[in-house]
Design a protein around this motif. Structure first.
Motif, short mmCIF file in Angstrom:
data_model
loop_
_atom_site.label_atom_id
_atom_site.label_comp_id
_atom_site.label_asym_id
_atom_site.label_seq_id
_atom_site.Cartn_x
_atom_site.Cartn_y
_atom_site.Cartn_z
N LEU A 152 0.85 -1.18 0.00
CA LEU A 152 0.00 0.00 0.00
C LEU A 152 0.89 1.24 0.00
N MET A 153 0.64 2.13 -0.95
CA MET A 153 1.46 3.33 -1.12
C MET A 153 0.69 4.57 -0.67
N ILE A 154 1.24 5.29 0.30
CA ILE A 154 0.68 6.57 0.73
C ILE A 154 1.32 7.66 -0.10
N ASP A 155 0.52 8.43 -0.81
CA ASP A 155 1.07 9.37 -1.77
C ASP A 155 1.32 10.75 -1.16
N ASP A 156 1.52 11.74 -2.01
CA ASP A 156 2.04 13.06 -1.64
C ASP A 156 1.11 13.84 -0.70
N ASN A 157 1.73 14.68 0.12
CA ASN A 157 1.10 15.63 1.04
C ASN A 157 0.79 15.03 2.41
N TRP A 158 1.61 14.09 2.83
CA TRP A 158 1.51 13.50 4.16
C TRP A 158 2.33 14.30 5.20
N ALA A 159 3.22 15.18 4.71
CA ALA A 159 4.07 15.98 5.61
C ALA A 159 3.66 17.44 5.55
N ASP A 160 4.16 18.23 6.48
CA ASP A 160 3.85 19.66 6.51
C ASP A 160 4.45 20.39 5.31
N TYR A 161 5.64 19.94 4.89
CA TYR A 161 6.30 20.56 3.74
C TYR A 161 7.37 19.59 3.23
N TYR A 162 7.89 19.85 2.04
CA TYR A 162 8.90 18.98 1.44
C TYR A 162 10.22 19.18 2.15
N GLY A 163 10.79 18.08 2.60
CA GLY A 163 12.02 18.12 3.38
C GLY A 163 11.79 17.79 4.83
N ARG A 164 10.55 17.83 5.28
CA ARG A 164 10.22 17.44 6.65
C ARG A 164 9.79 15.97 6.62
N PHE A 165 10.49 15.14 7.33
CA PHE A 165 10.24 13.71 7.32
C PHE A 165 9.55 13.26 8.60
N ASP A 166 8.38 13.83 8.79
CA ASP A 166 7.46 13.43 9.85
C ASP A 166 6.05 13.69 9.34
N PHE A 167 5.09 12.87 9.80
CA PHE A 167 3.71 13.03 9.37
C PHE A 167 3.11 14.31 9.96
N ARG A 168 2.33 15.00 9.17
CA ARG A 168 1.66 16.21 9.64
C ARG A 168 0.60 15.82 10.67
N LYS A 169 0.59 16.55 11.79
CA LYS A 169 -0.25 16.18 12.93
C LYS A 169 -1.72 16.49 12.71
N ASP A 170 -2.03 17.42 11.79
CA ASP A 170 -3.44 17.75 11.58
C ASP A 170 -4.18 16.65 10.81
N ARG A 171 -3.46 15.75 10.16
CA ARG A 171 -4.09 14.69 9.38
C ARG A 171 -3.75 13.29 9.89
N PHE A 172 -2.70 13.18 10.67
CA PHE A 172 -2.26 11.89 11.17
C PHE A 172 -2.06 11.98 12.68
N THR A 173 -3.03 11.49 13.43
CA THR A 173 -2.96 11.60 14.89
C THR A 173 -2.04 10.55 15.49
N SER A 174 -1.99 9.38 14.88
CA SER A 174 -1.14 8.28 15.39
C SER A 174 -0.55 7.52 14.21
N PRO A 175 0.40 8.11 13.48
CA PRO A 175 0.89 7.48 12.25
C PRO A 175 1.55 6.12 12.46
N THR A 176 2.28 5.96 13.56
CA THR A 176 2.91 4.66 13.81
C THR A 176 1.85 3.59 14.04
N ALA A 177 0.83 3.94 14.82
CA ALA A 177 -0.27 3.00 15.05
C ALA A 177 -1.01 2.70 13.75
N MET A 178 -1.14 3.70 12.89
CA MET A 178 -1.78 3.48 11.59
C MET A 178 -1.02 2.44 10.77
#
Length: 533
Positions: free
Chosen positions: A172-198
């Protein structure tokens, strides 16, 4: 460091001079009945090339895979380590504007000879495979369903719907716009409350998970300032020749605006980028990455980099990042044939014209050494062609699934259970069942390709030389055993060119070739012919 930047600036300044030194035109007379392929995958529907076709590969890889390599049905090939221009005109192949020396080899007698001779010498197989789940099960990409609204709730819902509708789990491929901006390698908190659990939940469902990344860095961000200070970004060479003369980044125009871009000629930039990917794997339990962008035309020829590089070299360096991750996918690539990288065809529109390009594109990719290839998303992956449509062409989606079913990989994005009638959805599931029957053979071919470099899906001329099949684009060979002839037009008519031999159809009928077989093909049928003698 400034010496290295100076050397690169000198290199860029002399590209035209270097090209001029090698650019004494090489003129190759085209033999009677000779067909030529190669260059850029995304132009392969125009192959074998006719008089009037021309392409300069310098900083132009047609937004897909490319290689400085041309190959002939008469056993000849053209190779260079650097980009060149090639043109077909009045019975001649003209090589010009070469950045490096050009090799012309005439040792073979067939398309297969030419490919084999070139691949062994210039792009030998690395003996390694990408993640095998990419071959053994369908792939699922969140792009068409979510576009730029990638979020935890809908990703989980998409995965659950895959299983609830009777599809097997896969990548399963999660596509673009999962981060706050390009170069930040963490999930954006407004859309992913528990990304590791996901991702852990997706693993429990049986999926492996990869995520979209690019070499771009959003300007005016903390990461951007850090990388610019360390000179890990390409610098603007429009008003300076060395890094000491400027601290201005090269801002690249791409489909999502303007961004800085990693300078992967610098080992420290490679180390930083791989480190961020490793952080994603460790922190969020990701399995791999979809490496987008990397197109040569996104790298200005006058950009200042740590070490000398053409725009094409920058594209290749982006490809090398993926070698650290067996679960990978690329769309743009330069001169990485034989490597364990998954190459996806360029985004195809939701129309019949683009569906007809799948076969010539994927068979030409094989002739360029790109064997682990995905034929884009079923029904199309160019999201603009979905905008404003209340209803999709259901027959097109079905035929697209059938076309992908016996290619190295098949990838879903638009949810067929959402957009299709009950009857047509059943035909999509039937295409997955067809693939299951041939999956052991596909896996065997993939393993062989990793050792020998031989294509998984093959041009008809490659497998049956000299039988007048060089122009056939509507069918392909899966290995040496199965002829696959998907319907790729709106009508149900299909003319199938059977080469010499004895063939058994998917309907159990026996045919003796050579034979041009015209059939009415029902929407529930994928024509497959097994060579039995």
């Amino acid at each position: 460091m400034s010496i290295k930047y100076f050397v690169n600036a000198l290199f860029v300044a002399c590209i035209l001079c270097t090209a001029a030194a090698f650019a004494q035109n090489k003129v190759i007379g085209i033999k009677k009945g000779e067909s030529w392929y190669g260059g850029a995958v995304n132009d392969a529907h125009m192959a074998p090339f006719k008089s009037g076709y021309s392409l300069n590969l310098f900083a132009d890889i047609r937004s897909n895979q490319a290689v400085p390599f041309l190959v002939s049905s008469k056993g000849r090939f053209v190779w260079s380590e650097e980009p060149f221009k090639f043109s077909f005109d009045n019975g001649q192949l003209i090589i010009s504007d070469a950045v490096g020396s050009v090799v012309i080899d005439s040792a073979g007698n067939s398309l297969k000879d030419a490919f084999t001779n070139a691949s062994k010498k210039y792009f030998p197989s690395a003996g390694k495979l990408p993640e095998m789940l990419l071959f053994s099960s369908p792939q699922y990409n969140t792009w068409i369903e979510l576009v730029y609204n990638q979020n935890q709730k809908d990703i989980l819902a998409y995965a659950k719907a895959i299983l609830a509708n009777g599809f097997p789990p896969g990548v399963l491929m999660i596509d673009d716009n999962w981060a706050d901006y390009y170069g930040r390698f963490d999930f954006r908190k407004d859309r992913f409350t528990s990304p590791t659990a996901m991702i852990d939940s997706l693993h429990q469902m049986g999926f492996k998970v990869m995520i979209w990344v690019s070499p771009f860095i959003s300007p005016d961000t903390e990461v951007f300032r850090e990388l610019l200070d360390k000179k890990l970004l390409l610098l603007d060479g429009s008003n300076a020749k060395t890094a000491d003369g400027t601290d201005k980044p090269a801002l690249i125009s791409w489909w999502n605006g303007y961004s800085a871009v990693m300078d992967l000629t610098n080992p420290k930039a490679q180390e930083w980028y791989r480190g961020r990917l490793d952080h994603m794997v460790k922190t969020y339990h990701l399995d791999g990455f979809k490496f987008d962008a990397g197109d040569a035309d996104f790298y200005p020829a006058n950009a200042i980099s740590y070490a000398k590089a053409t725009p094409n070299d920058h594209s290749r360096l982006w490809g090398e990042i993926g070698l650290s991750f067996p679960l990978n996918e690329y769309r743009a690539m330069w001169k990485m044939g034989g490597q364990p990288l998954v190459e996806r065809l360029r985004d195809k529109k939701h129309n019949w014209e683009d569906l007809q390009k799948l076969i010539p594109h994927i068979t030409s990719a094989g002739l360029m050494g790109y064997q682990f290839t995905c034929p884009d998303m079923i029904g199309g992956g160019e999201y603009g062609s979905f905008i404003g449509r209340d209803k999709l062409d259901e027959e097109l989606v079905v035929r697209s699934a059938q076309c992908s079913a016996l290619m190295p990989m098949m990838q879903f994005s638009v949810a067929p259970w959402r957009v299709l009638s009950k009857e047509n959805f059943a035909l999509i599931k039937a295409s997955v069942e067809i693939r299951k029957k041939y999956t052991p053979y596909i896996l065997q071919l993939a393993k062989t390709a990793a050792q020998t470099g031989e294509p998984i899906v093959r041009n008809m001329e490659y497998e049956f030389p000299g039988q007048g099949l060089s122009d056939v684009q509507g069918q392909f060979m899966l290995g040496s055993k199965y002829l696959v002839a998907p319907v790729v037009t709106k009508d149900h008519k299909k003319t199938i060119q059977l080469p010499k031999g004895k063939w058994r159809s998917d309907e159990g009928k026996i045919f003796k070739g050579p034979l041009a077989l015209t059939q009415d093909v029902a929407l529930n049928r994928l024509p497959v012919f097994e060579l039995i003698k």
